[in-house]
Design an enzyme around this catalytic site. Sequence first.
Site, short mmCIF file in Angstrom:
data_model
loop_
_atom_site.label_atom_id
_atom_site.label_comp_id
_atom_site.label_asym_id
_atom_site.label_seq_id
_atom_site.Cartn_x
_atom_site.Cartn_y
_atom_site.Cartn_z
NE ARG A 132 -3.73 8.08 -1.92
CZ ARG A 132 -4.38 7.46 -0.95
NH1 ARG A 132 -4.85 8.14 0.07
NH2 ARG A 132 -4.57 6.16 -1.01
CG LEU A 190 -11.52 6.48 -2.99
CD1 LEU A 190 -11.30 7.98 -2.88
CD2 LEU A 190 -11.07 5.79 -1.74
CD GLN A 218 -5.32 11.11 2.62
OE1 GLN A 218 -6.10 10.19 2.88
NE2 GLN A 218 -4.00 11.01 2.79
CD GLU A 232 -2.54 5.95 -4.68
OE1 GLU A 232 -2.79 6.93 -3.99
OE2 GLU A 232 -1.66 5.13 -4.42
NE ARG A 261 -6.82 8.24 6.52
CZ ARG A 261 -7.12 7.24 5.69
NH1 ARG A 261 -6.61 6.05 5.86
NH2 ARG A 261 -7.95 7.44 4.67
CG HIS A 265 -10.27 9.89 1.38
ND1 HIS A 265 -11.35 9.09 1.06
CD2 HIS A 265 -9.28 9.05 1.79
CE1 HIS A 265 -11.03 7.83 1.28
NE2 HIS A 265 -9.79 7.78 1.73
CG HIS A 299 -8.17 9.26 -2.96
ND1 HIS A 299 -8.14 8.92 -4.28
CD2 HIS A 299 -7.63 8.21 -2.29
CE1 HIS A 299 -7.61 7.71 -4.40
NE2 HIS A 299 -7.30 7.26 -3.21
CG PHE A 325 -2.32 0.38 0.85
CD1 PHE A 325 -3.25 -0.59 0.51
CD2 PHE A 325 -2.72 1.71 0.82
CE1 PHE A 325 -4.54 -0.26 0.15
CE2 PHE A 325 -4.00 2.05 0.46
CZ PHE A 325 -4.92 1.07 0.13
C1 LIG Z 1 -14.36 5.54 0.67
C2 LIG Z 1 -13.42 5.43 1.83
C3 LIG Z 1 -12.42 4.46 1.79
C4 LIG Z 1 -11.55 4.33 2.87
N1 LIG Z 1 -10.60 3.36 2.82
C5 LIG Z 1 -9.77 3.19 3.88
C6 LIG Z 1 -8.82 2.14 3.88
O1 LIG Z 1 -8.73 1.36 2.94
N2 LIG Z 1 -8.03 1.99 4.96
C7 LIG Z 1 -8.11 2.83 6.04
O2 LIG Z 1 -7.39 2.63 6.98
N3 LIG Z 1 -9.01 3.82 6.06
C8 LIG Z 1 -9.85 4.03 5.01
N4 LIG Z 1 -10.77 5.06 5.05
C9 LIG Z 1 -10.91 5.87 6.26
C10 LIG Z 1 -11.66 5.12 7.36
O3 LIG Z 1 -12.60 4.26 6.78
C11 LIG Z 1 -12.44 6.04 8.30
O4 LIG Z 1 -11.65 7.09 8.68
C12 LIG Z 1 -12.85 5.29 9.56
O5 LIG Z 1 -13.60 4.18 9.19
C13 LIG Z 1 -13.63 6.15 10.52
O6 LIG Z 1 -14.19 5.33 11.54
P1 LIG Z 1 -14.97 5.95 12.76
O7 LIG Z 1 -15.34 4.83 13.64
O8 LIG Z 1 -14.15 7.02 13.34
O9 LIG Z 1 -16.24 6.65 12.14
P2 LIG Z 1 -17.47 6.10 11.28
O10 LIG Z 1 -17.32 4.73 10.85
O11 LIG Z 1 -17.74 7.13 10.27
O12 LIG Z 1 -18.65 6.09 12.32
C14 LIG Z 1 -19.24 7.23 12.84
C15 LIG Z 1 -20.32 6.82 13.79
O13 LIG Z 1 -20.74 7.92 14.53
C16 LIG Z 1 -22.12 8.01 14.53
N5 LIG Z 1 -22.49 9.41 14.70
C17 LIG Z 1 -22.07 10.47 13.97
N6 LIG Z 1 -22.63 11.58 14.44
C18 LIG Z 1 -23.41 11.23 15.48
C19 LIG Z 1 -24.25 11.94 16.38
N7 LIG Z 1 -24.42 13.24 16.29
N8 LIG Z 1 -24.92 11.25 17.32
C20 LIG Z 1 -24.78 9.91 17.42
N9 LIG Z 1 -24.00 9.21 16.61
C21 LIG Z 1 -23.32 9.86 15.65
C22 LIG Z 1 -22.56 7.40 13.26
O14 LIG Z 1 -23.85 6.89 13.38
C23 LIG Z 1 -21.54 6.29 13.10
O15 LIG Z 1 -21.99 5.15 13.76
C24 LIG Z 1 -11.66 5.20 3.98
C25 LIG Z 1 -12.65 6.16 4.01
C26 LIG Z 1 -13.53 6.29 2.94
C27 LIG Z 1 -14.57 7.34 3.00
#
Ligand SMILES: Cc1cc2nc3c(=O)[nH]c(=O)nc-3n(C[C@H](O)[C@H](O)[C@H](O)COP(=O)(O)OP(=O)(O)OC[C@H]3O[C@@H](n4cnc5c(N)ncnc54)[C@H](O)[C@@H]3O)c2cc1C
Lengths: 254, 130, 593, 153
Positions: free
Chosen positions: C287, C253, C241, C256, C395, C354, C243, C116
Amino acid sequence: MTATATQPSSDEQKAGAVPTFTVTLKVQRYNPEVDEAPHFETYEVTAHATDRVLDALHQIKWEQDGSLTFRRSCAHGVCGSDAMRINGKNRLACKTLIKDVNPDKPITVEPIKGLPLEKDLVVDMEPFFDAYREIQPFLITNGHEPTRERIQSQADRDRFDDTTKCILCAACTTSCPVFWNDGQYFGPAAIVNAHRFIFDSRDDGGSQRLEILNDKEGVWRCRTTFNCTDACPRGIQVTKAIQEVKRALLTSRF
Amino acid sequence: MAQAATAPKGGGTLYRGREGMWSWVAHRISGLLLFLFLFAHVLDTALVRVSPEAYNQVMEAYKNPVVGLGEAGLVAAVIFHALNGLRIIAVDFWSKGPKFQKQMFWGVVIGFVVLFVPFAIRHLTNVFTH
Amino acid sequence: MQIHKYDVVIVGAGGAGMRAALESSKRARTAVLTKLYPTRSHTGAAQGGMCAALANVEEDNWEWHTFDTVKGGDYLVDQDAAEIMCREAIDAVIDLEKMGLPFNRTPEGKIDQRRFGGHTRNHGEAAVRRSCFAADRTGHMILQTLYQNCVKQDVEFFNEYYVLDLLMNTGPDGIERTAGVVAYELATGELHVFQAKSVVFATGGAGKVFKTTSNAHTLTGDGMGVAFRRGLPLEDMEFFQFHPTGLAGLGILLSEAARGEGGILRNADGERFMERYAPTIKDLAPRDIVARSMANEVREGRGAGPNKDYVLLDLTHLEPAHIDAKLPDITEFARTYLGVEPYTEPVPVYPTAHYAMGGVPTNVETEVLRNNTDVVPGLYAAGEVACVSVHGSNRLGTNSLLDINVFGRRAGIAAAEYAVDAPWVDLPENPEWLVEGMVEGIRGRESGERVVDLRKALQETMDRNVQVFRTEASMKEALGVIEELKERYANVVVQDKGRRYNTDLLEAIELGFLIELAEVITLGALARKESRGGHFREDYEARDDVNFMRHTMAYRPPVTVEEESPSAPFADEVTLDYKAVTVTRYQPMERKY
Amino acid sequence: MTATTDQTATAATSAKLSPYKRFTPTRGNFELWSWVFMRASGILLLVLVFGHLFVNLMLGEGIHAIDFAFVAGKWSSPFWQVWDMLMLWLGMLHGFNGVRTIINDYTEREGTRWVLKTLLVVATVFTIVLGTLVIFTFDPCIDPNSTLSVCTK
Ligand SMILES: Cc1cc2nc3c(=O)[nH]c(=O)nc-3n(C[C@H](O)[C@H](O)[C@H](O)COP(=O)(O)OP(=O)(O)OC[C@H]3O[C@@H](n4cnc5c(N)ncnc54)[C@H](O)[C@@H]3O)c2cc1C
Ligand code: HEM
Ligand code: SF4
Ligand code: F3S
Ligand code: FES
């Protein structure tokens, strides 16, 4: 800064130009606070060739009627929020291009069938998740934990690959004629998720899960109507998975 | 959720299923028809225990175009139900069954035509020429 | 209004929230509040993988991983945090496997690993296979597996509860501590006060500040906004970030790998423009360079399409069979969403917002900081909402899924352990006043501005002025728009006045958070007169370690009860402060690959 | 007969409160075996029914040939007796089981379900008993003046 906006040029209709057209949506509306029963309302929106039904719904919500209510999040078919009945079939609104559902005629949008209706396109998902939780959707292991990862051959891993794709959107369960009747049937989604564990070589809970699905509301209620397979936005071979579970119950081999 | 019990389920338009769903609908209807017929058929055949006259009378009464058409319908039902039953069994026990269910459905349709058309021609000529 | 009482309340059920819940619910009475059903969180969208130096396929160790993380983050990474993350990565992956995650396997049956971007062996010598993955749905599998284990442990969820305020109060010992949160229940419109000894924020990102983003509609930075309004700082918000290859207009997305397999970026004239920006490696430049070059083409009027607002990713010279074998995702997304057939037509792409590197500042124990040194007892944050800071200014791919697992776990343990000993803190008087004011203020308004107009204006100005290119002038323009939007927001009106499932109302409230965060992002970016990682200033193109090797900390005065109209509780002014970067073993060097 | 579909009163009331809560879970393999039976009997019926139809409708003069004499001729042979009995039993049980499924699917209230199933059981038992009796107690020479070959011999 905004050079793009200030340079209208004649060759604008070049590569990638998207024509717009008008489409009519017939959306089932129901507001529990005022309506006795659901009814249809018709909206006209201007759509691009690349717009999805979700975009049209957003356009209605944002520009015509803010009270139109539906669930959505990721907008690209991975979160499972926006399963609904579009022209009579269950689909994800965010994965259905308007131009693919015959926009010459009004497009009918209704909530998924068989779960209690809450408002407009929103249904109560709890019964759906209850069925999911009932099949013990988690790895069950005997003996003590290894210190490193468990070893699993590539072939064993492939055995249940298809059913790991499920996003719990409920498109399958709510397309199933057996589920519509009384909502007692566990439904294809629960069976798909049981399949994912039953055929996982690391799991030791297969027979207890099969026992659960041997219930009279379990796999035997499936009448192989294939609506679930046709509806699954992840392309999971749902009916096939159900049949594999039935056969596992018959032969006790899995 | 107690309130859920009273909430409408959202009826709306007909679900637009495909081969799988419509074949099941037809299978169900044909099965139900066959069951009702079998019931009636056993009753009328039971008349052979009463007397030859009674039986022959009923059989004679059956010999009219309306019943004749009904009989054709029954045979149609049984042919479809049987062929589709085989399709279902193939879906159940053949690992590629689910994959080819649509093709098999069209196979059922073709088989249906092949079996039913010759029968219908012969049966209906019998019914209408006597 | 209902009052609930739990030892620990976790806000958010994405990867970070559920990982925390698994730990916390074992140790203390825990509730998880989430605005989405857990399995719909955006963690499920992640494809690539999760890095850990398992060394299953080739030699590797966590120190190399740490170095890559620090370098990838352009040295703004807090190195103590990065060390912890990379060291605990190995257990984090093994834990997930034990929970049942179906990783892809090597021929020997071990967890498979792949390369990666930015992950190298021995401090940059060559690419290393470090990313553990489950096909192209690693995030999906992580989210599902964590939810499955929450079901197993009977974790208590409150689904479709929107947390809109954080409660703090002075404890029996005279220290200000966390007292709970206030949530809005979508189904009924009812307000719920959750009294809790500890609260974990895990609400994910804020991509919807921008128009083009790979983030979900629901990623509106609520957690950051809530904390900020209560006077807590936000760290490094200017680092976002972008992308390079998001589907144009949609931001979805495209991996790459498209360019890795030979895809070429072209402008409206069909020119392979990367030849001008990076003559040697062209389309395979890093990127940030690619994203910047693309934006430049569009800005200079060479964009394609009716609005000349994207460039084209050309795969037509590749064999269809090759595309099918190597780029199935891309072909599916392009076909489904743009109706474009990649075999024969170029795919419209544009950089897409992103990932938020910044967020609610925490220490490595995930305790939320109220300033550069002190924590708020009982308040924790993990995942994209938080800034520990392991990502610095940029990141590395796969490090976020790692972040949510490592720091999610730590947050769960810390929050529960704190709750076991800590005293209960009384709820403040009238705990729901702020949320009630927001909700009723907006609901009660009869006429005014539409949410969509404001949101569009905000997202458009952010995309135009604070995206890959930033200058003093562009950001001032954005700030002008934001200032105006803050005023217009006070008049925002919704059509749906009902109580049940009023998503109209919640979109309005979410917009409030977006506006608030946009201002912080822009102010931070304006003040940072250098270019580093995801932040590129055309007027200051070089990295400036002398003046800016430090974290930005943004503050605002907390909303107070005296506030006249809490329906638009914006700050009159945001102040910026700075915090030192923790450097342990790697001194800043020039970043080149 | 319908052991698996009997609900206790308490289960039924709780079901009213929440229509989606499954009734008390069932143990045992009734549904499994009934599923297997549908397939097995289906295959056998295929042979039996088509044989029956072919002989009765396609050979000779078709449906018009059917009268008392025809039946009498057939049932004088134990082969056709067994054939028809098997067909009757399997057909009725197969149909019974199928209709049971249909009733389970479409009735929502316990009361209606019970009434329909009782009717179904009664009809099935009646038909099977009557049919079997007819086949085996059938007397081709019920009419003393019969001229049928079986009687004049
Ligand atoms: C398309 C895409 C591809 C990616 N690919 C990768 C990858 O390959 N590898 C990697 O390491 N990272 C990747 N990332 C980044 C990574 O997926 C995210 O940064 C990470 O999953 C965030 O996790 P989280 O638990 O912080 O938030 P999230 O999974 O976004 O969860 C947020 C939670 O908070 C809750 N919430 C939000 N606001 C409120 C509120 N006001 N009240 C109550 N609940 C609330 C939502 O319901 C949800 O359950 C990618 C991101 C994207 C968008
Ligand atoms: C001729 C050969 C027959 C075959 C191969 C056959 C096969 C089948 C099969 C496999 C099923 C199960 C369907 C499912 O589980 O989804 C079925 C169902 C059924 N059959 Fe038959 N059957 C035959 C004859 C009959 C007869 C003679 C009757 C009537 C007495 C009948 C009545 C039914 C009924 C009512 C159903 C239930 C339909 C449903 O649940 O949807 N079948 N049949
Ligand atoms: S199996 Fe398919 S249709 Fe059913 S819930 Fe899962 S993803 Fe949705
Ligand atoms: S739609 Fe229903 S009947 Fe079976 S094949 Fe699918 S579960
Ligand atoms: S919005 Fe996520 S699947 Fe459609």
